[in-house]
Design a protein around this motif. Structure first.
Motif, PDB file in Angstrom:
ATOM      1  N   ALA A 145      22.748  36.126 -31.616  1.00  0.00           N
ATOM      2  CA  ALA A 145      23.336  36.827 -30.472  1.00  0.00           C
ATOM      3  C   ALA A 145      23.626  38.290 -30.774  1.00  0.00           C
ATOM      4  O   ALA A 145      23.765  39.086 -29.853  1.00  0.00           O
ATOM      5  CB  ALA A 145      24.622  36.124 -30.040  1.00  0.00           C
ATOM      6  N   SER A 146      23.716  38.656 -32.035  1.00  0.00           N
ATOM      7  CA  SER A 146      24.067  40.035 -32.359  1.00  0.00           C
ATOM      8  C   SER A 146      22.837  40.920 -32.337  1.00  0.00           C
ATOM      9  O   SER A 146      21.696  40.463 -32.414  1.00  0.00           O
ATOM     10  CB  SER A 146      24.737  40.095 -33.726  1.00  0.00           C
ATOM     11  OG  SER A 146      23.825  39.707 -34.720  1.00  0.00           O
ATOM     12  N   GLN A 147      23.078  42.202 -32.236  1.00  0.00           N
ATOM     13  CA  GLN A 147      22.004  43.176 -32.213  1.00  0.00           C
ATOM     14  C   GLN A 147      22.181  44.051 -33.447  1.00  0.00           C
ATOM     15  O   GLN A 147      23.167  44.771 -33.581  1.00  0.00           O
ATOM     16  CB  GLN A 147      22.075  44.005 -30.939  1.00  0.00           C
ATOM     17  CG  GLN A 147      20.925  44.944 -30.791  1.00  0.00           C
ATOM     18  CD  GLN A 147      20.968  45.666 -29.465  1.00  0.00           C
ATOM     19  OE1 GLN A 147      21.923  45.547 -28.713  1.00  0.00           O
ATOM     20  NE2 GLN A 147      19.940  46.428 -29.179  1.00  0.00           N
TER      21      GLN A 147
END
Length: 125
Positions: A32-34
Motif C-alpha cells: 500500500a505504500s509508495q
C-alpha cells in the motif's frame, strides 16, 4: 464429596497466529505504500487531435544510436534538429524503437524530447 481431576499443567500460548498477523500487516503496508514518485511521459497510441502535417519527424531509436528520418544524429543535437522540422511545439513526433533497443532507452529519448519542449509524442512499432 466432589472428586476433581488432577490439575493440568498450564499451556503457554502459541505465537503462530500473532506472527501471521504481523506478517500480513507487513505485506499490506509494503504493497500500500509508495516508495518513490514515478514520472510519466505522455504518449499517444495513434489517432490524435489533428492529422499529421509537415515534414516527417520519425526518430528511430537503436541500442546505441539515434536516427532522425533515417539520418544518424547525436542525442545532443536532436532537439535543435527537431525545432527545424516543426512549426509548433505541439507538432507530432513519432518514436520507433529497434528490436535491440531497451525500454529504458526509449523512455530516456522520449524524456529528453519532452524536456526540449515538445508535447506530442507517439510510439509506433
Amino acid at each position: 464429596m466432589f472428586s476433581f481431576a488432577a490439575p493440568r499443567r498450564r499451556r503457554r500460548p502459541s505465537l503462530t497466529p500473532m506472527i501471521d498477523v504481523v506478517f500480513l500487516l507487513l505485506v499490506f503496508f509494503m504493497l500500500a505504500s509508495q516508495f518513490g514518485r514515478d514520472t510519466a511521459v505522455p504518449l499517444s497510441a495513434g489517432g490524435g487531435r489533428a492529422p499529421y502535417s509537415g515534414p516527417p519527424r520519425l526518430i528511430d531509436i537503436g541500442a546505441t544510436d539515434l536516427r532522425l528520418n533515417g539520418v544518424v544524429i547525436d542525442a545532443e543535437t536532436l532537439a535543435a534538429r527537431l525545432e527545424q522540422l516543426t512549426q509548433d511545439r505541439d507538432d507530432l513526433i513519432i518514436l520507433r524503437a529497434d528490436d535491440d533497443a531497451t525500454l529504458q532507452r526509449l523512455i530516456d529519448v522520449a524524456h529528453s524530447v519532452q524536456q526540449a519542449g515538445f508535447t506530442r509524442l507517439s510510439v509506433v512499432e
